[in-house]
Structures are given as C-alpha cells and as structure tokens.
Motif scaffolding. Structure first.
Motif, PDB file in Angstrom:
ATOM      1  N   MET B 188       0.830  -1.197   0.000  1.00 45.58           N
ATOM      2  CA  MET B 188       0.000   0.000   0.000  1.00 45.58           C
ATOM      3  C   MET B 188       0.874   1.261   0.000  1.00 45.58           C
ATOM      4  N   PRO B 189       1.161   1.822  -1.162  1.00 45.07           N
ATOM      5  CA  PRO B 189       1.941   3.076  -1.183  1.00 45.07           C
ATOM      6  C   PRO B 189       1.026   4.277  -0.919  1.00 45.07           C
ATOM      7  N   ILE B 190       1.518   5.213  -0.097  1.00 40.69           N
ATOM      8  CA  ILE B 190       0.720   6.388   0.256  1.00 40.69           C
ATOM      9  C   ILE B 190       1.609   7.630   0.199  1.00 40.69           C
ATOM     10  N   ALA B 191       1.095   8.709  -0.404  1.00 44.95           N
ATOM     11  CA  ALA B 191       1.826   9.983  -0.383  1.00 44.95           C
ATOM     12  C   ALA B 191       1.073  10.946   0.519  1.00 44.95           C
ATOM     13  N   PHE B 192       1.820  11.666   1.378  1.00 43.96           N
ATOM     14  CA  PHE B 192       1.215  12.580   2.331  1.00 43.96           C
ATOM     15  C   PHE B 192       1.693  14.003   2.133  1.00 43.96           C
ATOM     16  N   SER B 193       0.830  14.938   2.536  1.00 45.91           N
ATOM     17  CA  SER B 193       1.269  16.305   2.757  1.00 45.91           C
ATOM     18  C   SER B 193       1.441  16.421   4.267  1.00 45.91           C
ATOM     19  N   PRO B 194       2.686  16.406   4.766  1.00 47.21           N
ATOM     20  CA  PRO B 194       2.873  16.369   6.216  1.00 47.21           C
ATOM     21  C   PRO B 194       2.255  17.564   6.934  1.00 47.21           C
ATOM     22  N   ARG B 195       2.148  18.685   6.250  1.00 50.30           N
ATOM     23  CA  ARG B 195       1.611  19.884   6.892  1.00 50.30           C
ATOM     24  C   ARG B 195       0.176  19.658   7.350  1.00 50.30           C
ATOM     25  N   THR B 196      -0.635  19.049   6.503  1.00 48.60           N
ATOM     26  CA  THR B 196      -2.049  18.897   6.836  1.00 48.60           C
ATOM     27  C   THR B 196      -2.420  17.459   7.150  1.00 48.60           C
ATOM     28  N   GLY B 197      -1.541  16.513   6.793  1.00 48.18           N
ATOM     29  CA  GLY B 197      -1.913  15.120   6.924  1.00 48.18           C
ATOM     30  C   GLY B 197      -2.741  14.620   5.752  1.00 48.18           C
ATOM     31  N   ASP B 198      -2.966  15.473   4.764  1.00 48.17           N
ATOM     32  CA  ASP B 198      -3.744  15.059   3.588  1.00 48.17           C
ATOM     33  C   ASP B 198      -3.027  13.962   2.828  1.00 48.17           C
ATOM     34  N   ILE B 199      -3.830  13.127   2.171  1.00 47.34           N
ATOM     35  CA  ILE B 199      -3.275  12.047   1.360  1.00 47.34           C
ATOM     36  C   ILE B 199      -3.363  12.443  -0.109  1.00 47.34           C
ATOM     37  N   LEU B 200      -2.258  12.290  -0.841  1.00 46.41           N
ATOM     38  CA  LEU B 200      -2.213  12.721  -2.236  1.00 46.41           C
ATOM     39  C   LEU B 200      -2.076  11.569  -3.213  1.00 46.41           C
ATOM     40  N   LEU B 201      -1.670  10.412  -2.704  1.00 50.01           N
ATOM     41  CA  LEU B 201      -1.575   9.210  -3.524  1.00 50.01           C
ATOM     42  C   LEU B 201      -1.934   8.059  -2.606  1.00 50.01           C
ATOM     43  N   PHE B 202      -2.767   7.151  -3.113  1.00 51.93           N
ATOM     44  CA  PHE B 202      -3.177   6.040  -2.252  1.00 51.93           C
ATOM     45  C   PHE B 202      -3.521   4.867  -3.153  1.00 51.93           C
ATOM     46  N   GLN B 203      -2.692   3.825  -3.086  1.00 55.55           N
ATOM     47  CA  GLN B 203      -2.968   2.635  -3.878  1.00 55.55           C
ATOM     48  C   GLN B 203      -2.810   1.416  -2.997  1.00 55.55           C
ATOM     49  N   MET B 204      -3.400   0.329  -3.414  1.00 58.27           N
ATOM     50  CA  MET B 204      -3.292  -0.873  -2.609  1.00 58.27           C
ATOM     51  C   MET B 204      -3.429  -2.131  -3.443  1.00 58.27           C
ATOM     52  N   ASP B 205      -2.565  -3.126  -3.143  1.00 56.77           N
ATOM     53  CA  ASP B 205      -2.744  -4.479  -3.674  1.00 56.77           C
ATOM     54  C   ASP B 205      -3.016  -5.370  -2.490  1.00 56.77           C
ATOM     55  N   GLY B 206      -3.693  -6.452  -2.706  1.00 56.51           N
ATOM     56  CA  GLY B 206      -3.797  -7.478  -1.660  1.00 56.51           C
ATOM     57  C   GLY B 206      -5.075  -7.332  -0.856  1.00 56.51           C
ATOM     58  N   LEU B 207      -5.076  -7.932   0.326  1.00 58.01           N
ATOM     59  CA  LEU B 207      -6.270  -7.949   1.165  1.00 58.01           C
ATOM     60  C   LEU B 207      -5.921  -7.466   2.554  1.00 58.01           C
ATOM     61  N   LEU B 208      -6.687  -6.513   3.040  1.00 61.20           N
ATOM     62  CA  LEU B 208      -6.463  -6.006   4.393  1.00 61.20           C
ATOM     63  C   LEU B 208      -7.802  -5.838   5.083  1.00 61.20           C
ATOM     64  N   THR B 209      -7.822  -6.056   6.407  1.00 65.76           N
ATOM     65  CA  THR B 209      -9.017  -5.714   7.171  1.00 65.76           C
ATOM     66  C   THR B 209      -8.973  -4.215   7.446  1.00 65.76           C
ATOM     67  N   ARG B 210     -10.125  -3.693   7.885  1.00 61.68           N
ATOM     68  CA  ARG B 210     -10.145  -2.253   8.190  1.00 61.68           C
ATOM     69  C   ARG B 210      -9.105  -1.885   9.235  1.00 61.68           C
ATOM     70  N   GLU B 211      -8.974  -2.783  10.232  1.00 57.98           N
ATOM     71  CA  GLU B 211      -8.015  -2.481  11.312  1.00 57.98           C
ATOM     72  C   GLU B 211      -6.585  -2.485  10.767  1.00 57.98           C
ATOM     73  N   GLU B 212      -6.297  -3.454   9.883  1.00 56.43           N
ATOM     74  CA  GLU B 212      -4.945  -3.512   9.333  1.00 56.43           C
ATOM     75  C   GLU B 212      -4.659  -2.267   8.495  1.00 56.43           C
TER      76      GLU B 212
END
Lengths: 208, 251
Positions: B188-212
């Motif tokens: 799961m690659p994620i790009a952040f704007s550290p200033r606000t915590g906003d997410i700018l890129l979000f991709q995922m392969d595989g299977l995860l539970t909500r908690e994971e």
C-alpha cells in the motif's frame, strides 16, 4: 524588491513551513485556516520572505535584458527568460533590430494572461549573455549598485543586469572574469560577506 | 502482491524482517539536490537499493498549445524505468502500462500541491528516471520529485513525501523491499502532505481488514517525519555547501 538581505538574521524555510500563526499578507506565502505558510524555499525574517530560487515573474517597470527572437510585422518578439511571450512594438522605438540582437528595455504592461509589452528599448553592443536565476539579480546589483559597480570597475566591462535574470556583459574589459564573478555571486547569493569575497577574488585574478 | 508456492520465504520472525529491520524501520535513504545542469530543479535519491533521478522543468511555454490552460500551469509527469533498472524486460520500447499508471498518479499527487494558478498558459514537467529498482520506486519517485520541485523554486503548499506499507506474515510493516513487495500479502503506497496530513496518492494491492488498513496508515504517517527530515537536509545542503557546477556524485 531590490533588497539585499543579511542571511545571519534569516532562516531558510521550506514549502509548507509555518511562518506565522496569524493570517498575514506576505509575498510567496499563503494563508490556510488562519495561519501563514511559505510556498517556496526562501529566506524569511520578520514578515519578509525572499525566494532562493524561482521563475522570473514579469512586473511592470522591470528593467530587463532581452534577445530578439522573432521579427514580426509590427514589432518584435523578445525572449526574456520567462514562460511568457514579450512583445516590443515598432511604434515604441526608433532603431531597427535583427534576430539575436540584445536589447535593454522596460516592461510597460503585463496583462491578465501574463503577456508582456516592452517599451524604451535600446540596442546593446556586442557582448555575451550570462543567464542567472532571476531571484539572484538584486544581489548582483547590490545595495545602491555597490556590487555591480565593483564588477564593472574591476573587470573594465560594461554590465547590464536585467531583472529577468539575463546579464549582458560587453566592452573591452575582461568579459570572462566578469562572467566568472557573476556565477560566483549567483551561487553564494544567500551568504554574508559576499561583497568582500568577490572583491578579493577579482583582485586575485587581476594580477594573473 | 502475493505469490503462491511452497518456496515463499519467511518474511518476519523473531521481531526482524528479512533485512533485519523492525516493523517500523525504514531502509537507508539518501537524497542529494541540485544534481543536474540542464534541469531547472533536480534531485537524486537512493532509497535502499533504489536509485532514482528526478528532473523538473518550468514553468515554460505549454507545448502543444492546445493543452494549455488560461487559468493555471499544466503539470506533466513522466515516470520511466531504465532498461537496466532490474524490473522490466530489457529494451522494451515505449512506456509500459505500469509506467503510464505511475506517471499519472504521481502527476495527480503534485497537481494538488503545486500552486499552478500563478502561471497561466504554461507547463511544469516532472521527469523521474529509475536507474535501479528494488521495491517502492513510486514512493521514492514522489519524495525525490518534491525536492526537485523545491529546487526549481516552484511554489507549493507543502513538501510532500511518500512511503509504502505492507503486510508480511500477518504483520503490518513500513517500507517493503522487493522481496516483501513480491511475497507479502499486501502493498500500500501512500503519499502525504505532512503539513495537513492530507493524502495525495493512495494505492493498494492485496487484502487487508479495516483495522490492518488503519494500522498501516498510521505506520506510514509516523514514517513521514523521518523522510521529510532527509528531504529538508538535502535542500539545506544546497545552500550550506554551494557549488557552481551541478553534478552527481554516487559514493
């Protein structure tokens, strides 16, 4: 904004870095949820932010060095180191130019899509163009022209520093040395004591 | 991306991953800024065994003209893997589908941080060349490109970075290497704007539970502070050690 800043009192800020907890109107900064942040890598001190790098943004009254890039029917297209086209109308000038000529001119108007109109042009004699980052030009000119006057007298060249980052070096002096000194100032523009170091460098090269 | 087969390696045991890192450990990251003579801004990143160059041009005249916007700069991005980078078939001509995908998601991340309204009718080009790949190239690419954009003086709302999280042997871990990427249960690659915590890129392969997923996102957020520090140090170094020629030294 011809200000020379002493870096000892400033700190280098990053894009997104907090400058103030209040909304303030600072150039190159933006306000988000009542706080002010920088948009660029720059020197910040007491409400003033000066970018250390960045594109040239043409403003009316800027004096610039341009290169004729196109001869049109009613005037000339002039390259001014900006992403925007600038135009010099034939009605504004007495001389005639050719492609590749260098001119020193003033920006008269910048419209809402950033097209630039030039006036008060004069052709520059044969010389060489030194392209620097436009944000470094105030440092190359110096407080009350101190730096550029020193460069001219030490090298014997005529130097025209355009606010757009184009510096034209001409004359019978040591043009190569002038160019080297300009590059040195560009690289170290953010440091203090630069004028003395440049003076020392020019002196050491003259005796060679 | 999970792989089947009985020869799947054990990815996590005794509190250590295959390269000895803890679950929240990042690989070694080094960034050098202002390394290319021709580009307006540039950066070189070594992230683990990844070696990636980023070069930025602009704002410049938008070509072709019909792409231009009267209201803002158009952001363009090309992510490319060199034939010897280790991942693709050698010498395959043209961008692969994966390269086009990454070009798109990286461009979109930066479209949301670059203050493009300042430069109508222009384009800003971001070029990322992967010289050597070892898992997590898109995160390293975003991280390097952000430094290159700052080096070019292009105004942005933040200095962004990216990191991936993975699930290995049932545990969430940050910054997967190639092996963990290939044999883990999720990436799961994620790009952040550290200033606000906003997410700018979000991709995922595989299977995860909500908690994971939530655990993974928190791991990623925690890592951004360390990554941002390396980016900021690289930028400061340009001014602390000014050099007249822009060159790349690979030690």
């Amino acid at each position: 904004m011809f200000v020379v800043i002493d870096v000892a009192e400033n700190r280098i800020v990053m894009p997104g870095e907090l400058l103030s907890d209040k909304p303030e109107r600072i150039a190159y900064a933006f306000v988000d949820k009542g706080k002010t942040y920088s948009t660029v890598v720059g020197l910040y001190s007491e409400g003033k932010l000066v970018p250390l790098e960045g594109p040239y943004e043409p403003l009316p009254e800027d004096l610039i060095v341009g290169i004729i890039s196109e001869v049109k029917f009613s005037g000339y297209a002039v390259a001014i180191n900006a992403a925007y086209v600038s135009f010099l109308s034939s009605r504004e000038i007495r001389e005639r130019y050719e492609m590749g000529d260098a001119i020193f001119a003033r920006i008269d108007r910048v419209d809402e899509v950033k097209s630039v109109e030039l006036v008060d042009a004069k052709k520059l004699p044969m010389g060489r163009l030194v392209k620097v980052s436009s944000v470094k030009i105030p440092r190359i000119i110096g407080k009350k022209n101190s730096m550029i006057d020193m460069l001219k007298s030490a090298t014997g060249c005529e130097i025209f520093a355009g606010r757009n980052g184009y510096v034209w070096v001409t004359g019978n002096g040591n043009q190569v040395l002038a160019e080297k000194a300009i590059r040195m100032i560009e690289t170290q523009a953010h440091t203090s004591g630069l004028t003395d170091r440049v003076a020392a460098y020019l002196k050491s090269q003259k005796s060679n | 991306m999970g792989a089947t087969g009985t020869d799947k390696p054990k990815l996590y045991s005794d509190g250590k991953r295959v390269d000895g890192r803890p679950l929240d450990g990042l690989r070694n990251i080094k960034i050098e800024s202002r390394v290319l003579n021709d580009a307006d801004g540039s950066a070189y990143i070594e992230w683990g065994k990844n070696k990636i160059l980023a070069g930025v041009y602009g704002p410049s005249e938008c070509i072709p003209r019909h792409d231009q916007s009267l209201y803002r700069a158009i952001i363009k991005c090309r992510y490319n893997m060199a034939p010897f980078s280790g991942m693709e078939e050698h010498g395959r001509s043209g961008p692969s589908r994966r390269s086009k995908e990454l070009s798109k998601v990286i461009k979109e991340a930066f479209e949301n941080v670059i203050i493009s309204e300042n430069f109508p009718k222009t384009q800003i080009e971001i070029f990322v060349e992967v010289l050597q790949s070892d898992g997590g190239t898109r995160c390293a690419a975003v991280t390097a490109a952000a430094v290159a954009l700052a080096d070019a003086g292009i105004p942005m709302k933040d200095l962004i970075c990216a990191v991936a999280v993975c699930k290995i042997d049932g545990h969430m871990a940050v910054d997967p290497g190639k092996e963990e990427d290939n044999f883990g249960e999720s990436d799961m690659p994620i790009a952040f704007s550290p200033r606000t915590g906003d997410i700018l890129l979000f991709q995922m392969d595989g299977l995860l539970t909500r908690e994971e997923l939530a655990e993974g996102m928190q791991l990623a957020r925690n890592a951004t502070e360390r990554i941002r520090k390396i980016q900021v140090d690289a930028i400061h170094k340009v001014y602390a050690e000014p050099k007249e020629e822009r060159f790349l030294v690979i030690k």
